[in-house]
Design a protein around this motif. Structure first.
Motif, PDB file in Angstrom:
ATOM      1  N   ARG A   1       0.818  -1.215   0.000  1.00  0.00           N
ATOM      2  CA  ARG A   1       0.000   0.000   0.000  1.00  0.00           C
ATOM      3  C   ARG A   1       0.857   1.272   0.000  1.00  0.00           C
ATOM      4  NH1 ARG A   1      -5.058  -1.054   4.185  1.00  0.00           N
ATOM      5  NH2 ARG A   1      -5.685  -3.097   3.367  1.00  0.00           N
ATOM      6  N   LEU A   2       2.154   1.092   0.219  1.00  0.00           N
ATOM      7  CA  LEU A   2       3.062   2.238   0.321  1.00  0.00           C
ATOM      8  C   LEU A   2       3.853   2.478  -0.958  1.00  0.00           C
ATOM      9  CD1 LEU A   2       4.500   1.873   3.934  1.00  0.00           C
ATOM     10  CD2 LEU A   2       3.422   3.915   3.004  1.00  0.00           C
ATOM     11  N   LEU A   3       3.580   1.723  -1.988  1.00  0.00           N
ATOM     12  CA  LEU A   3       4.348   1.877  -3.224  1.00  0.00           C
ATOM     13  C   LEU A   3       4.225   3.296  -3.759  1.00  0.00           C
ATOM     14  CD1 LEU A   3       3.478  -1.495  -5.013  1.00  0.00           C
ATOM     15  CD2 LEU A   3       5.459  -0.938  -3.572  1.00  0.00           C
ATOM     16  N   GLY A   4       5.383   3.874  -4.084  1.00  0.00           N
ATOM     17  CA  GLY A   4       5.424   5.249  -4.560  1.00  0.00           C
ATOM     18  C   GLY A   4       5.448   6.275  -3.447  1.00  0.00           C
ATOM     19  N   LYS A   5       5.347   5.814  -2.182  1.00  0.00           N
ATOM     20  CA  LYS A   5       5.276   6.736  -1.047  1.00  0.00           C
ATOM     21  C   LYS A   5       6.387   6.493  -0.038  1.00  0.00           C
ATOM     22  CE  LYS A   5       0.222   6.734  -1.443  1.00  0.00           C
ATOM     23  NZ  LYS A   5      -1.048   6.354  -0.775  1.00  0.00           N
ATOM     24  N   MET A   6       7.292   5.587  -0.366  1.00  0.00           N
ATOM     25  CA  MET A   6       8.385   5.302   0.570  1.00  0.00           C
ATOM     26  C   MET A   6       9.721   5.283  -0.170  1.00  0.00           C
ATOM     27  SD  MET A   6       7.608   1.249   1.319  1.00  0.00           S
ATOM     28  CE  MET A   6       7.117   0.151  -0.010  1.00  0.00           C
ATOM     29  N   ARG A   7      10.752   5.645   0.568  1.00  0.00           N
ATOM     30  CA  ARG A   7      12.099   5.715   0.010  1.00  0.00           C
ATOM     31  C   ARG A   7      12.927   4.501   0.432  1.00  0.00           C
ATOM     32  NH1 ARG A   7      14.204  10.157  -3.336  1.00  0.00           N
ATOM     33  NH2 ARG A   7      12.625  11.776  -3.193  1.00  0.00           N
ATOM     34  N   ALA A   8      13.911   4.198  -0.382  1.00  0.00           N
ATOM     35  CA  ALA A   8      14.860   3.131  -0.072  1.00  0.00           C
ATOM     36  C   ALA A   8      16.158   3.737   0.446  1.00  0.00           C
ATOM     37  CB  ALA A   8      15.129   2.293  -1.310  1.00  0.00           C
ATOM     38  N   TYR A   9      16.677   3.154   1.500  1.00  0.00           N
ATOM     39  CA  TYR A   9      17.971   3.569   2.056  1.00  0.00           C
ATOM     40  C   TYR A   9      18.906   2.357   2.001  1.00  0.00           C
ATOM     41  CZ  TYR A   9      21.511   5.196   5.352  1.00  0.00           C
ATOM     42  OH  TYR A   9      22.698   5.575   5.934  1.00  0.00           O
ATOM     43  N   PRO A  10      19.985   2.426   1.190  1.00  0.00           N
ATOM     44  CA  PRO A  10      20.870   1.271   1.043  1.00  0.00           C
ATOM     45  C   PRO A  10      21.780   1.084   2.259  1.00  0.00           C
ATOM     46  CG  PRO A  10      21.721   3.095  -0.226  1.00  0.00           C
ATOM     47  CD  PRO A  10      20.414   3.560   0.349  1.00  0.00           C
ATOM     48  N   ILE A  11      21.797  -0.118   2.788  1.00  0.00           N
ATOM     49  CA  ILE A  11      22.652  -0.446   3.926  1.00  0.00           C
ATOM     50  C   ILE A  11      23.795  -1.331   3.422  1.00  0.00           C
ATOM     51  CG2 ILE A  11      22.797  -1.660   6.128  1.00  0.00           C
ATOM     52  CD1 ILE A  11      19.856  -0.907   6.582  1.00  0.00           C
ATOM     53  N   THR A  12      24.998  -0.829   3.543  1.00  0.00           N
ATOM     54  CA  THR A  12      26.175  -1.595   3.126  1.00  0.00           C
ATOM     55  C   THR A  12      27.050  -1.979   4.315  1.00  0.00           C
ATOM     56  OG1 THR A  12      27.348   0.470   2.634  1.00  0.00           O
ATOM     57  CG2 THR A  12      26.214  -0.610   0.803  1.00  0.00           C
ATOM     58  N   ASP A  13      26.600  -1.626   5.517  1.00  0.00           N
ATOM     59  CA  ASP A  13      27.287  -2.063   6.736  1.00  0.00           C
ATOM     60  C   ASP A  13      26.933  -3.526   7.004  1.00  0.00           C
ATOM     61  OD1 ASP A  13      28.244   0.634   7.400  1.00  0.00           O
ATOM     62  OD2 ASP A  13      26.123   1.058   7.772  1.00  0.00           O
ATOM     63  N   TYR A  14      27.492  -4.062   8.070  1.00  0.00           N
ATOM     64  CA  TYR A  14      27.185  -5.445   8.433  1.00  0.00           C
ATOM     65  C   TYR A  14      25.705  -5.567   8.767  1.00  0.00           C
ATOM     66  CZ  TYR A  14      27.526 -10.002  10.697  1.00  0.00           C
ATOM     67  OH  TYR A  14      27.372 -11.325  11.025  1.00  0.00           O
ATOM     68  N   LEU A  15      25.027  -6.540   8.156  1.00  0.00           N
ATOM     69  CA  LEU A  15      23.625  -6.829   8.462  1.00  0.00           C
ATOM     70  C   LEU A  15      23.354  -8.287   8.114  1.00  0.00           C
ATOM     71  CD1 LEU A  15      20.573  -4.547   8.018  1.00  0.00           C
ATOM     72  CD2 LEU A  15      20.391  -6.966   7.425  1.00  0.00           C
ATOM     73  N   LEU A  16      22.801  -9.013   9.069  1.00  0.00           N
ATOM     74  CA  LEU A  16      22.543 -10.435   8.879  1.00  0.00           C
ATOM     75  C   LEU A  16      21.258 -10.819   9.609  1.00  0.00           C
ATOM     76  CD1 LEU A  16      23.750 -13.111   7.723  1.00  0.00           C
ATOM     77  CD2 LEU A  16      24.804 -13.446   9.979  1.00  0.00           C
ATOM     78  N   ASP A  17      20.370 -11.499   8.914  1.00  0.00           N
ATOM     79  CA  ASP A  17      19.185 -12.081   9.535  1.00  0.00           C
ATOM     80  C   ASP A  17      19.621 -13.374  10.211  1.00  0.00           C
ATOM     81  OD1 ASP A  17      16.870 -13.412  10.199  1.00  0.00           O
ATOM     82  OD2 ASP A  17      16.027 -13.429   8.176  1.00  0.00           O
TER      83      ASP A  17
ATOM     84  N   GLY B   1      18.802   5.931  -4.781  1.00  0.00           N
ATOM     85  CA  GLY B   1      18.383   5.458  -6.090  1.00  0.00           C
ATOM     86  C   GLY B   1      19.438   4.637  -6.793  1.00  0.00           C
ATOM     87  N   THR B   2      20.700   4.883  -6.523  1.00  0.00           N
ATOM     88  CA  THR B   2      21.782   4.133  -7.169  1.00  0.00           C
ATOM     89  C   THR B   2      22.385   3.188  -6.150  1.00  0.00           C
ATOM     90  OG1 THR B   2      22.271   6.002  -8.606  1.00  0.00           O
ATOM     91  CG2 THR B   2      23.953   4.307  -8.392  1.00  0.00           C
ATOM     92  N   PHE B   3      22.200   1.895  -6.344  1.00  0.00           N
ATOM     93  CA  PHE B   3      22.684   0.904  -5.395  1.00  0.00           C
ATOM     94  C   PHE B   3      23.908   0.209  -5.961  1.00  0.00           C
ATOM     95  CE2 PHE B   3      19.427   2.106  -2.960  1.00  0.00           C
ATOM     96  CZ  PHE B   3      18.243   1.390  -2.944  1.00  0.00           C
ATOM     97  N   ARG B   4      24.934   0.097  -5.141  1.00  0.00           N
ATOM     98  CA  ARG B   4      26.160  -0.568  -5.565  1.00  0.00           C
ATOM     99  C   ARG B   4      26.444  -1.737  -4.629  1.00  0.00           C
ATOM    100  NH1 ARG B   4      27.067   4.879  -6.480  1.00  0.00           N
ATOM    101  NH2 ARG B   4      27.740   5.401  -8.586  1.00  0.00           N
ATOM    102  N   SER B   5      27.070  -2.753  -5.126  1.00  0.00           N
ATOM    103  CA  SER B   5      27.413  -3.923  -4.318  1.00  0.00           C
ATOM    104  C   SER B   5      28.485  -3.545  -3.296  1.00  0.00           C
ATOM    105  CB  SER B   5      27.913  -5.058  -5.215  1.00  0.00           C
ATOM    106  OG  SER B   5      26.930  -5.429  -6.145  1.00  0.00           O
TER     107      SER B   5
END
Length: 266
Positions: free
Chosen positions: A197-213, A246-250
């Motif tokens: 329901r939030l499509l077009g209304k939320m931003r993406a923030y790229p996390i390149t630090d350590y993160l593990l589920d 908007g620009t995501f890098r590995s």
């Protein structure tokens, strides 16, 4: 700011560890995951954390009474699980008039700089900002598709044919408008019932630090050898005008138990 730390699940993917131990208390290199989360919150300037409880609730309360917390903690017991979105909706009054609040999935292990993500959200506005990170197998996750400005325009939960390897990290910042998009039917899930329901209304923030589920045994075992510790200080954010997701890098401190502890039933 305030934060929800969602910890009510049974932790079935971590059995037999979670047969008698709450998922948020599993040790990471000898330290309970919950303590890592609360310290991360304190370092980010979060003053109050609400933790929803269901399975093995008493050991969590005992742990906090014994070890203390650097932030105020409110424990909410759910007689039946409300779902991730249902927990948020049921505690709307706790957020009050705050302009933004955090939502964290407690089975995530990370040392990312939450202040920078909060600053990013404040600058761009919108109903929500989702932390995204890259995984080798996105078919097991919530996959986000963004436009050139970093606005999330599509979201697929556990797709058979993923269109990206950037997935929802379990970290997000939301504003008051988030509550209005939670369905009334309970249980309600953030990924399945709210994010579409939030499509077009939320931003993406790229996390390149350590993160593990760490919610599976292989990932939990991986964390024991790869977890680098906190990894960031409390210096002001270096966010600058023009930065987008908007620009995501590995890419590949001591406790201060000053916070108050309270509890209620939901």
């Amino acid at each position: 700011m305030k934060a929800f730390l969602l910890a009510g699940g049974h932790g079935t993917r971590l059995r037999p560890l979670t047969d008698s131990l709450p998922k948020c208390l599993v040790p990471i290199q000898g330290r309970p995951l919950l303590d890592i989360w609360l310290d991360l919150c304190a370092r980010a300037g979060i003053s109050d954390v609400l933790i929803n409880l269901h399975a093995h609730a008493h050991p969590i309360k005992q742990h906090l009474q014994r070890s203390g917390s650097p932030v105020n903690v409110r424990l909410v017991h759910e007689e039946r699980l409300l779902g991730s979105a249902g927990t948020i909706a049921a505690n709307r009054a706790w957020v009050g008039s705050d302009s933004a609040f955090w939502i964290f999935y407690s089975d995530v292990l990370t040392n990312t700089n939450l202040r920078r993500m909060s600053d990013f959200h404040s600058h761009h506005g919108g109903i929500a900002t989702l932390g995204l990170y890259q995984v080798p197998d996105p078919s097991r996750c919530g996959v986000a598709i963004t436009d050139e400005l970093g606005v999330i325009i599509d979201f697929d939960e556990k797709p058979q044919t993923p269109r990206s390897n950037w997935v929802f990290s379990g970290l997000m910042v939301a504003g008051p408008g988030f509550f209005d998009l939670i369905p009334s039917a309970i249980p309600a899930d953030i990924a399945f019932h709210v994010l579409p329901r939030l499509l077009g209304k939320m931003r993406a923030y790229p996390i390149t630090d350590y993160l593990l589920d760490i919610g599976t045994l292989p990932n939990y075992q991986e964390a024991q050898t790869t977890w680098p510790g906190a990894g960031w200080d409390t210096a002001p954010s270096d966010y600058r005008e023009g930065q987008t997701a908007g620009t995501f890098r590995s890419a590949g401190r001591g406790r201060n138990p000053q916070g108050a502890l309270s509890e209620e039933n939901s």
